[in-house]
Design an enzyme around this catalytic site. Structure first.
Site, PDB file in Angstrom:
ATOM      1  N   ASP A   1       0.844  -1.210   0.000  1.00  0.00           N
ATOM      2  CA  ASP A   1       0.000   0.000   0.000  1.00  0.00           C
ATOM      3  C   ASP A   1       0.872   1.251   0.000  1.00  0.00           C
ATOM      4  O   ASP A   1       1.979   1.240   0.529  1.00  0.00           O
ATOM      5  CB  ASP A   1      -0.904  -0.033   1.244  1.00  0.00           C
ATOM      6  CG  ASP A   1      -2.055   0.956   1.142  1.00  0.00           C
ATOM      7  OD1 ASP A   1      -2.281   1.511   0.053  1.00  0.00           O
ATOM      8  OD2 ASP A   1      -2.716   1.174   2.169  1.00  0.00           O
TER       9      ASP A   1
ATOM     10  N   ASN B   1     -10.679  -2.830  -6.117  1.00  0.00           N
ATOM     11  CA  ASN B   1      -9.850  -1.907  -6.915  1.00  0.00           C
ATOM     12  C   ASN B   1     -10.481  -1.538  -8.267  1.00  0.00           C
ATOM     13  O   ASN B   1     -10.105  -0.547  -8.885  1.00  0.00           O
ATOM     14  CB  ASN B   1      -8.441  -2.468  -7.152  1.00  0.00           C
ATOM     15  CG  ASN B   1      -7.554  -2.416  -5.925  1.00  0.00           C
ATOM     16  OD1 ASN B   1      -6.662  -3.231  -5.738  1.00  0.00           O
ATOM     17  ND2 ASN B   1      -7.786  -1.437  -5.055  1.00  0.00           N
TER      18      ASN B   1
HETATM   19  C1  FPP Z   1      -1.733   0.074  -3.417  1.00  0.00           C
HETATM   20  O1  FPP Z   1      -1.313   1.414  -3.389  1.00  0.00           O
HETATM   21  C2  FPP Z   1      -1.278  -0.611  -4.627  1.00  0.00           C
HETATM   22  C3  FPP Z   1      -2.061  -1.243  -5.554  1.00  0.00           C
HETATM   23  C4  FPP Z   1      -3.519  -1.345  -5.427  1.00  0.00           C
HETATM   24  C5  FPP Z   1      -1.483  -1.852  -6.757  1.00  0.00           C
HETATM   25  C6  FPP Z   1      -0.269  -2.652  -6.483  1.00  0.00           C
HETATM   26  C7  FPP Z   1       0.338  -3.119  -7.730  1.00  0.00           C
HETATM   27  C8  FPP Z   1       1.664  -3.121  -7.970  1.00  0.00           C
HETATM   28  C9  FPP Z   1       2.715  -2.702  -7.024  1.00  0.00           C
HETATM   29  C10 FPP Z   1       2.122  -3.657  -9.246  1.00  0.00           C
HETATM   30  C11 FPP Z   1       2.184  -5.123  -9.019  1.00  0.00           C
HETATM   31  C12 FPP Z   1       3.006  -5.781  -9.985  1.00  0.00           C
HETATM   32  C13 FPP Z   1       3.261  -7.095  -9.854  1.00  0.00           C
HETATM   33  C14 FPP Z   1       4.033  -7.764 -10.896  1.00  0.00           C
HETATM   34  C15 FPP Z   1       2.801  -7.879  -8.697  1.00  0.00           C
HETATM   35  P1  FPP Z   1      -2.428   2.536  -3.435  1.00  0.00           P
HETATM   36  O2  FPP Z   1      -2.640   2.901  -4.862  1.00  0.00           O
HETATM   37  O3  FPP Z   1      -3.633   2.073  -2.717  1.00  0.00           O
HETATM   38  O4  FPP Z   1      -1.711   3.712  -2.675  1.00  0.00           O
HETATM   39  P2  FPP Z   1      -2.428   4.857  -1.811  1.00  0.00           P
HETATM   40  O5  FPP Z   1      -3.054   4.162  -0.636  1.00  0.00           O
HETATM   41  O6  FPP Z   1      -1.293   5.745  -1.430  1.00  0.00           O
HETATM   42  O7  FPP Z   1      -3.430   5.524  -2.688  1.00  0.00           O
END
Ligand code: FPP
Length: 249
Positions: free
Chosen positions: A21, A69
């Site tokens: 996250d 998501n």
């Molecule tokens: C959460 O941060 C992240 C996600 C929902 C996406 C995670 C995906 C990746 C890191 C790419 C994955 C790639 C592979 C190959 C596994 P957020 O967007 O919720 O952050 P925030 O809480 O600051 O808004």
């Protein structure tokens, strides 16, 4: 002495699960759009995987995309899907060479076709490897998984293949998408949030939780080692009292 040397490798968790996250906030702090953060998040996936390999971890489960998501802006959803496809297609050779088994949990059928194809091919290609198993939770939520398990068990009872009295923990576990994987001993969540967000609800019944303020794109190998050290400082009692554990030792 580095952090890794402080870890008792014999007693390191065999299964580590991570709620990655903070990509969005990390990007916004730099005046960039959220996808910039997700792109950098892939580097942290590499770091976490390498760290887990060094520890001899058998399973690493990453919450890459939840069923919730889909409610994000379309542009971000498309960006994450493209990132998944590109990352898997770019990395699969290297992952295969380092003996990694790629697997998924979640409703793969709900993903864009190209994503399904790429993931299925990567899983198929690496399924006979013997190293760490990287489980990517994609279009996953624990409640979805439990609803599915319930339907499947109800169907078997209706068809006379199972008796209600036979429904026990094991029968439910067999219906989960993690059915061949032991429960995680350690669950990590980054970015200072202290929530489970519909991740592995059944499987974390006895997991230790490690919350860190580090945002996912800043997560490095040492952050995973710190989480394991924190885990090793805990006493896991599984409902017993300390004295009972001493007697068992
Ligand atoms: C959460 O941060 C992240 C996600 C929902 C996406 C995670 C995906 C990746 C890191 C790419 C994955 C790639 C592979 C190959 C596994 P957020 O967007 O919720 O952050 P925030 O809480 O600051 O808004």
């Amino acid at each position: 002495m580095g952090i890794l040397e402080k870890i008792d490798k014999e007693n390191a968790p065999k299964h580590i699960a991570i709620i990655m996250d903070g990509n969005g906030r990390w990007a916004q702090r730099q005046g960039q759009d959220r996808l910039f953060g997700h792109n950098f998040g892939v580097e942290s996936v590499r770091e976490a995987l390498k760290a887990a390999q060094e520890l001899g971890t058998k399973f690493l489960t990453l919450y890459a995309f939840s069923t919730e998501n889909w409610n994000r802006p379309q542009e971000e959803v498309n960006g994450i899907m493209n990132l998944l496809v590109d990352t898997i297609s770019n990395e699969v050779d290297e992952l295969h060479k380092s003996n990694v088994i790629i697997a998924t949990i979640g409703d793969l059928a709900g993903l864009p076709e190209r994503c399904q194809e790429e993931m299925t091919a990567a899983c198929e290609r690496t399924k006979n490897n013997t190293g760490i198993q990287l489980n990517l939770a994609l279009n996953y939520s624990a409640k979805w998984e439990l609803v599915n398990a319930t339907k499947s068990i109800a169907r078997r009872v209706m068809e006379g293949k199972m008796k209600i009295e036979d429904i026990d923990n094991k029968a439910i576990e067999q219906e989960l998408s993690t059915n061949s994987i032991p429960d995680p001993e350690l669950l990590i969540r980054t970015s200072g949030e202290h929530r489970i967000s519909n991740f592995l609800l059944w499987q974390i019944a006895y997991s230790e939780f490690h919350f860190t303020d580090v945002l996912w794109p800043d997560f490095k190998k040492d952050d995973l080692f710190k989480a394991v050290l924190d885990y090793q400082s805990r006493e896991r009692r599984f409902g017993l009292v300390s004295a009972q554990l001493e007697n068992k030792a």
